[in-house]
Scaffold this motif. Structure first.
Motif, PDB file in Angstrom:
ATOM      1  N   TYR A  74       0.860  -1.185   0.000  1.00  0.00           N
ATOM      2  CA  TYR A  74       0.000   0.000   0.000  1.00  0.00           C
ATOM      3  C   TYR A  74       0.889   1.226   0.000  1.00  0.00           C
ATOM      4  O   TYR A  74       2.110   1.123   0.188  1.00  0.00           O
ATOM      5  CB  TYR A  74      -0.994   0.006   1.185  1.00  0.00           C
ATOM      6  CG  TYR A  74      -0.386  -0.187   2.562  1.00  0.00           C
ATOM      7  CD1 TYR A  74       0.205   0.862   3.259  1.00  0.00           C
ATOM      8  CD2 TYR A  74      -0.417  -1.437   3.184  1.00  0.00           C
ATOM      9  CE1 TYR A  74       0.751   0.682   4.526  1.00  0.00           C
ATOM     10  CE2 TYR A  74       0.135  -1.622   4.456  1.00  0.00           C
ATOM     11  CZ  TYR A  74       0.705  -0.559   5.119  1.00  0.00           C
ATOM     12  OH  TYR A  74       1.254  -0.737   6.358  1.00  0.00           O
ATOM     13  N   ARG A 175      -6.761  -0.899   3.661  1.00  0.00           N
ATOM     14  CA  ARG A 175      -6.642   0.500   4.095  1.00  0.00           C
ATOM     15  C   ARG A 175      -6.924   1.450   2.940  1.00  0.00           C
ATOM     16  O   ARG A 175      -6.845   1.046   1.774  1.00  0.00           O
ATOM     17  CB  ARG A 175      -5.190   0.761   4.559  1.00  0.00           C
ATOM     18  CG  ARG A 175      -4.722  -0.160   5.618  1.00  0.00           C
ATOM     19  CD  ARG A 175      -3.236  -0.492   5.467  1.00  0.00           C
ATOM     20  NE  ARG A 175      -2.884  -1.581   6.395  1.00  0.00           N
ATOM     21  CZ  ARG A 175      -2.507  -1.402   7.639  1.00  0.00           C
ATOM     22  NH1 ARG A 175      -2.341  -0.174   8.089  1.00  0.00           N
ATOM     23  NH2 ARG A 175      -2.256  -2.419   8.433  1.00  0.00           N
ATOM     24  N   ASP A 244      -2.500   5.548   5.572  1.00  0.00           N
ATOM     25  CA  ASP A 244      -2.184   4.114   5.558  1.00  0.00           C
ATOM     26  C   ASP A 244      -2.630   3.424   6.844  1.00  0.00           C
ATOM     27  O   ASP A 244      -2.517   2.206   6.960  1.00  0.00           O
ATOM     28  CB  ASP A 244      -0.684   3.883   5.317  1.00  0.00           C
ATOM     29  CG  ASP A 244       0.184   4.583   6.340  1.00  0.00           C
ATOM     30  OD1 ASP A 244       0.021   5.804   6.528  1.00  0.00           O
ATOM     31  OD2 ASP A 244       1.015   3.914   6.977  1.00  0.00           O
ATOM     32  N   ASN A 245      -3.123   4.196   7.798  1.00  0.00           N
ATOM     33  CA  ASN A 245      -3.620   3.600   9.042  1.00  0.00           C
ATOM     34  C   ASN A 245      -5.143   3.682   9.144  1.00  0.00           C
ATOM     35  O   ASN A 245      -5.708   3.487  10.210  1.00  0.00           O
ATOM     36  CB  ASN A 245      -3.007   4.321  10.262  1.00  0.00           C
ATOM     37  CG  ASN A 245      -1.522   4.009  10.413  1.00  0.00           C
ATOM     38  OD1 ASN A 245      -1.034   3.015   9.883  1.00  0.00           O
ATOM     39  ND2 ASN A 245      -0.809   4.852  11.128  1.00  0.00           N
ATOM     40  N   ASP A 254      -4.184  -0.086  13.670  1.00  0.00           N
ATOM     41  CA  ASP A 254      -2.789   0.321  13.857  1.00  0.00           C
ATOM     42  C   ASP A 254      -2.609   1.185  15.099  1.00  0.00           C
ATOM     43  O   ASP A 254      -2.346   2.387  15.033  1.00  0.00           O
ATOM     44  CB  ASP A 254      -2.258   1.033  12.606  1.00  0.00           C
ATOM     45  CG  ASP A 254      -1.859   0.031  11.531  1.00  0.00           C
ATOM     46  OD1 ASP A 254      -2.198  -1.160  11.672  1.00  0.00           O
ATOM     47  OD2 ASP A 254      -1.209   0.423  10.544  1.00  0.00           O
TER      48      ASP A 254
END
Ligand code: AMP
Ligand code: MG
Length: 488
Positions: A74, A175, A244-245, A254
């Motif tokens: 990702y 995500r 990305d979280n 995360d």
């Protein structure tokens, strides 16, 4: 997710790297249930192979065999800046059991590890484990944590620490960053496959919609708008709301330098590394909205297959513009309930905001205040309400209590049923940093009793649990503040 999307541009087969002499730190019985894993009276799986599996030392138990563990790629925006390709740098997806993906975090290097060692330390693994399960106990959508397995394997961070592996469960770990990745690559067919997979597996109601992908975008926004409202309502700060979280299922994911607030401060920054306060408590809703804008950009090419660029942009922008109202609606509904207000009254929002401002001004403990508020009785004299003593500005809190009492008169509920309703939404116990820290310090000496105790306390956060008043209290003044950073 990537089980159905194979191809080296999506994921790579990745073998976990074994850890020496693994030992159980903790396992969550309720998470184990999700995958049909039975635990014995000692709280551990009866098949000893599970210790090896969850440590990353084998791919087989008596009942399961995972033939193709993978790490996925990702990209994402970190602290507001495009970071390019990232990927599962230390998380390995073993496979799926009963609709849950089983992922090992800290199981060693992957091709996406960049400069990292692929490991996670005991401290951060315990924090992620406890908070995942605490969040679930609060009824807030989250990835789950099945276990933490420790090892004496040394790991270098600011100091030398030891390694641990946290096993996580989720219907999907997909995500925003997965979409951003393929959009940035201009790989429209992959982007389309991701959207189709997500609809098929997790948003089937979008399939019959005339514009399934636009509908999917709206649903992801809606889930994340409601999620962030739920965080605000328990005083939770995520700490690293990078794209990305952010889960496309609207799950909290995360867990790093997160924090449940003790003393209420709307500007609270829980992540020591977040110098500008980008992810401060009061900014979380707008940051989540910003992340949805990143997702909107990634969705542009999908809509451009049917619309020209201008039309696609208008459609996505209109959908994105719904975020603040969905958030506000959820926030207001949650805070009304926190105050025991069942009817909706136009002035309620002002009443809620005035209370939060007073709590902020006096740095009142967020969790205990709402719990105590439930003991206010209709018609009670303001100067008999003991929580007024928590506020510095006595005339203002007295005026607020006066207005609150008038507002309660409009409600039909009696004091006892209002108190019960308030106690069912205002937790008594949250995973305060100092509690997690005490458990971590014991665990470093191989005493895991406190981790297990906290797991139990946080799994039932709304009930009065006998003999554990300490776990409900703000940190004692002599406890130094725990500083948590991105280091994990
Ligand atoms: P995080 O801030 O934990 O969300 O991590 C950001 C990115 O760095 C993700 O792609 C992680 O997989 C990766 N990462 C974090 N820590 C490590 C590590 N110790 N080894 C390899 N990759 C890591
Ligand atoms: Mg991450």
């Amino acid at each position: 997710m990537a089980f159905l999307l194979s191809g080296s541009d999506v994921c790579r087969l990745t073998q976990p790297s074994p850890i020496p002499n693994p030992y159980w730190v903790a396992i969550s019985r309720s998470a184990a249930k999700l995958i049909g894993l039975n635990l014995g009276d000692d709280g551990l799986p009866t098949d000893p192979k599970w210790l090896e599996l969850l440590a990353g030392n084998t791919l087989e138990t008596a009942s399961h065999h995972f033939s193709s563990p993978i790490s996925t790629v990702y990209s994402g925006h970190q602290f507001g800046v495009w970071a390019g390709q990232l990927g599962d740098g230390r998380a390995i997806l073993l496979g799926e059991i009963q609709g849950q993906e089983l992922q090992l975090k800290g199981a060693g290097k992957t091709i996406y590890s960049r400069m990292g060692d692929g490991r996670a330390v005991l401290r951060s693994s315990i924090r992620e484990f406890l908070c995942s399960e605490a969040m679930h106990g609060l009824g807030i959508p989250t990835t789950r944590a099945l276990s933490v397995i420790g090892s004496d394997l040394p790991v270098r961070r600011e100091t030398i620490e030891t390694a641990a592996v946290c096993a996580r469960l989720a219907p999907s770990f997909m995500r925003i960053g997965h979409f951003e990745h393929f959009a940035a690559q201009g790989n429209i067919s992959r982007l389309q496959e991701l959207a189709e997979l997500l609809i098929k597996e997790h948003y089937p109601q979008c399939a019959s919609h005339p514009e399934p992908q636009l509908e999917l975008f709206k649903k992801i926004c809606e889930r994340n708008a409601r999620l962030v409202a739920q965080w605000q309502a328990v005083g939770f700060c995520h700490g690293v709301l990078n794209s990305d979280n952010i889960s496309v299922l609207g799950l909290t994911m995360d867990y790093g330098p997160f924090g449940f607030m003790d003393q209420f401060d709307i500007n609270h920054i829980c992540n020591h590394s977040d110098q500008s306060g980008r992810y401060a408590y009061h900014r979380q809703p707008q940051i989540m909205h910003w992340n949805m804008a990143c997702l909107a950009s990634a969705f542009m090419p999908l809509l451009q297959r049917r619309y020209d660029a201008k039309e696609a942009e208008v459609l996505l922008r209109d959908a994105l513009d719904e975020f603040p109202a969905i958030f506000a609606d959820e926030w207001q509904s949650l805070f009304r309930k926190k105050l025991g207000l069942i009817k909706a009254h136009a002035d309620d929002i002002k009443l809620i905001e005035r209370l939060l401002q007073l709590m902020h001004d006096s740095r009142v403990d967020f969790t205990t205040l709402f719990r105590q508020l439930a003991y206010v009785k209709k018609g009670q004299a303001v100067d008999e309400i003991s929580l007024r003593n928590l506020f510095i500005d006595r005339p203002s809190i007295d005026q607020w209590l006066h207005d609150y009492l008038l507002r309660l008169d409009i409600e039909d509920e009696n004091d006892a049923s209002r108190r019960n309703a308030m106690h069912s939404v205002n937790p008594k116990y949250v995973l305060r940093n100092h509690l997690a820290q005490a458990a971590i310090e014991k665990a470093r000496n191989h005493d895991f009793s406190e981790v297990r105790r906290l797991l139990k306390v946080m799994s039932d956060p709304f009930s009065e649990q006998i003999g554990i008043e300490y776990y409900a209290l703000p940190p004692p003044p002599d406890i130094t503040k725990v500083a948590v950073s991105c280091s994990s």
